[in-house]
Design an enzyme around this catalytic site. Sequence first.
Site, PDB file in Angstrom:
ATOM      1  N   GLU A   1     -29.264  50.107  -2.883  1.00 37.29           N
ATOM      2  CA  GLU A   1     -29.389  50.580  -4.370  1.00 37.29           C
ATOM      3  C   GLU A   1     -29.442  49.133  -5.185  1.00 37.29           C
ATOM      4  OE1 GLU A   1     -26.834  51.281  -2.201  1.00 37.29           O
ATOM      5  OE2 GLU A   1     -24.761  51.648  -3.652  1.00 37.29           O
TER       6      GLU A   1
ATOM      7  N   TYR B   1     -19.324  52.575   2.949  1.00 35.39           N
ATOM      8  CA  TYR B   1     -18.339  53.318   2.928  1.00 35.39           C
ATOM      9  C   TYR B   1     -18.559  54.323   4.308  1.00 35.39           C
ATOM     10  CZ  TYR B   1     -14.743  56.174   3.200  1.00 35.39           C
ATOM     11  OH  TYR B   1     -13.720  57.553   3.575  1.00 35.39           O
TER      12      TYR B   1
ATOM     13  N   HIS C   1     -25.752  46.963   1.092  1.00 35.37           N
ATOM     14  CA  HIS C   1     -26.647  48.783  -0.908  1.00 35.37           C
ATOM     15  C   HIS C   1     -27.934  48.677  -0.840  1.00 35.37           C
ATOM     16  CE1 HIS C   1     -21.864  49.492  -1.669  1.00 35.37           C
ATOM     17  NE2 HIS C   1     -21.610  48.265  -1.222  1.00 35.37           N
TER      18      HIS C   1
END
Length: 517
Positions: free
Chosen positions: A175, A86, A173
């Site tokens: 992470e 996002y 992502h």
Amino acid sequence: MSDTAKEMILVLDFGGQYNQLIARRVRECNVYCEVHPHTLSLEKIREMAPKGVIFTGGPNSVYEKDSALCSKELLEMGVPVLGICYGSQLMAHILGGEVKTAPVSEYGKTEVTVEDTSSLIFKGVEKKTVCWMSHTDYIFRVPDGFHVTASTPVCPAAAMEDASRKLYATQFHPEVMHTVEGKKMLHNFVFEVCGCSGSWRMDSFVVSTVKQLKERIGSGKALCALSGGVDSSVAAVLLSKAIGNQLTCVFVDHGLLRKDEGDQVEAVFGPDGPYDVNFIRVNAKDRFYAKLKGITEPEQKRKIIGEEFIRVFEEEAKKIGKVDYLVQGTIYPDVIESGLGKSAVIKSHHNVGGLPDYVDFKEIVEPLRLLFKDEVREAGRQLGIPDYLVDRQPFPGPGLGIRIIGEVTEEKVKIVQEADAIYREEVAKAGVAKDLGQYFAALTNMRSVGVMGDGRTYDYAIALRAVLTSDFMTAESAQLPWEVLQTVTTRIVNEVKGVNRVLYDCTGKPPATIEFE
Ligand code: XMP
């Protein structure tokens, strides 16, 4: 800001699931990092002077009416920014790119092609690399000045950047561990883009925190509710280094602790221990058992234990007289979680940290509020706290009271203490403890028929629990080696009077919870 926090990365939370994980990854690079809501003011951000900012993912679409936004100025401050999921769409949206609903949503592991191998973010990353995607919107057109640095067949801008403005974004992502080279990418952002030096260390945390506490508390008096758990122990030792015997630790032994736990806490913090603090051990077992007599409903048990704890603590605090500071072992996940929305009450948590406002004190001191659990443990080691305290597993405030199903009695406490001690001993001996999030024995309220020697028995069943979890919000039952379970079972039925059966709990969370009550 503390000395150690001078070089910091700011994570702005847009409501994503992985915000803690991003902070963890940055700290794994030995760079200090804080998570704040996306509404943090520009003024505050300027004051913090982060070396870089990371926008997290989030559940919204940038076009929704109430979507989480941030000011364009933040992207024009010259501070490097990495937008994730996002966060990447938001960056594109704010700077004049175009975000749309993707024709095909991507969820899960996806092969990403690095289009620009000279990108600092992808330094040392394979040209084709597996990343974790989770999106329905995507960047349809990158803003002016940006170019695409990675793509997938259905996501043309899986990553984009404008290196001249130090703005970077990934739709995936980095992470999460499923992004195989994600750590490398975040490492690249932190070091190559933001120019951090990686000087965040726990020993510098300890030194600077002790110094700050000294300055803050001066000659004041502090009170710490010590549970014997890792967090309150580390907080107490930090305070003792800073203010010595101006600190009083109150340890309420409610008779619901693990075997020998009370004596272990006393050995460290009591008069024969290495710390110059006032230590008060309140042996309150009888009054807790009396209050719990006949009570079987879990919530009622929790409330009684919580309230009685507070009452005992209050009585002790009154004896000490006015204290200026109340010390709490709050840690970072508590801070982050309490900042998020309210969820349904599954269990009323009782925690020695959650003392109410009856004690007459001026301020609350929470020296660990910016640390993750493993960092708290590391700080504990730096402070010389013995391993058996530092490596202690999480233990709930209501203690064995919620590991005994039904009414709590002294006899049952003894049974579960003995069984649990055997279980822990054997798990440690087998060397399987380090992978487990939590493991313990509980006493079911079930009695069943058995045969021992030549006689019939009608005794209790012990349930063994071991779970794999990192956040304790969800968990799966651990597959302990069968031989370990057998050894534990044999020892428990042979050594613990009143038990003739041992069960293993194979349930995850959800649908069960980790504790039994
Ligand atoms: P549940 O049983 O809710 O537990 O899956 C999740 C984690 O929280 C711990 N726990 C508590 N910790 N006070 C605490 O300090 C409490 O009242 C409490 N109840 C559960 C539990 O041990 C597990 O780690």
